[in-house]
Design an enzyme around this catalytic site. Sequence first.
Site, PDB file in Angstrom:
ATOM      1  N   GLU A  81      27.362  44.503  49.428  1.00  0.00           N
ATOM      2  CA  GLU A  81      27.696  43.557  50.489  1.00  0.00           C
ATOM      3  C   GLU A  81      27.898  44.292  51.805  1.00  0.00           C
ATOM      4  O   GLU A  81      28.313  45.450  51.828  1.00  0.00           O
ATOM      5  CB  GLU A  81      28.997  42.811  50.139  1.00  0.00           C
ATOM      6  CG  GLU A  81      29.018  42.197  48.755  1.00  0.00           C
ATOM      7  CD  GLU A  81      30.408  41.752  48.332  1.00  0.00           C
ATOM      8  OE1 GLU A  81      31.309  41.679  49.192  1.00  0.00           O
ATOM      9  OE2 GLU A  81      30.614  41.488  47.126  1.00  0.00           O
ATOM     10  N   GLU A 100      34.117  34.652  52.344  1.00  0.00           N
ATOM     11  CA  GLU A 100      34.969  34.805  51.166  1.00  0.00           C
ATOM     12  C   GLU A 100      36.402  35.014  51.626  1.00  0.00           C
ATOM     13  O   GLU A 100      36.665  35.758  52.578  1.00  0.00           O
ATOM     14  CB  GLU A 100      34.513  35.998  50.338  1.00  0.00           C
ATOM     15  CG  GLU A 100      35.382  36.296  49.122  1.00  0.00           C
ATOM     16  CD  GLU A 100      34.882  37.496  48.338  1.00  0.00           C
ATOM     17  OE1 GLU A 100      33.933  37.324  47.549  1.00  0.00           O
ATOM     18  OE2 GLU A 100      35.419  38.606  48.551  1.00  0.00           O
TER      19      GLU A 100
END
Length: 331
Positions: A133, A245
């Site tokens: 990520e 997130e």
Amino acid sequence: MAPSYDTSMGTNVEETKTDALNTGDTKSVVSGFSQLWQKSGSCPKGTVPVRRIREIGVLKSGLVERYGRKNPSISATQQANYSKAILLTEGYSYSGVRGDIKVWNPNVEADDEYSTSQVSLKSGPYYFYESIETGWAVNPGVYGDRQTRLFVYWTADASNKTGCFDLTCPGFVQTSNEIALGSAIYPLSVPGGLPYQITMYIFKDPNTSNWWVQYGEKINIGYWPPELFSILHHGNAECAEWGGEVYSSRVGQSPHTATAMGNGQFPDFVVGNSGVIKRLRIRENSIDLKFPEWVSTYADEFNCYDAYYVADYTEDPEFYYGGPGRNPRCP
């Protein structure tokens, strides 16, 4: 060394220039960021900038051995304490993912919580997945403050025993002396002001199988060696994702955390006052970037953080996401 085609985003120069022009009003978006650390100097050739880890940051993480790492899943059916609002594509084999991520500074309520906006590639089961990520984060537990910072993250087992942010554990190999991982991003987007964005790109070098992270159109920050992984070592990713997130022990609880995602606003595709990722691209088995053939949105808690995909009446589809966390719909 990075392969020679990396500086053109894994595609030919003509295609890159055309793609860059198809972003709408050029006055409405400002790409790039200043790095505050460079006010004190720069790194000479052959060296890389490394953010100093302060003792207070390690102490805020709770357990020294887990510093810089996300908390793991606790069951095979649910990833505890995480809430996501994402756009995803799966069903093919993905060797790259890219997006223009609008940069905000969301509220993070507690020191052991965080909010991120990123692009990512994943493989494996939900409770034991491999993931790489990159994007921006507000993460007091890792960085010791609430500034918006550039990050990379990896795990080979859903953060059970492997992986970490940036260079807080062995894994990611930094090669650039221009970009500092964990560096504060400036300037930031504010409602009614100029929108600022960063372009992040993860891609696999077919010759070495290294997974590279590229900032902007040509700066290769570094790479994850394939030996860190199993599925991502021998093949490509099974899923590509874009979005936000939030981590908190109060996700799914009442009272819910007030840690925000994006800029704390629910998806706003009218004026763009929310989290948004544009120029969504993936790479499959060739070196060419393209728009994914099939996408879907997903939100763990749509009353707290939501996701909205805009494909009609726009030259290039866009993904909007975010939310305030605790609110009358999410008490």
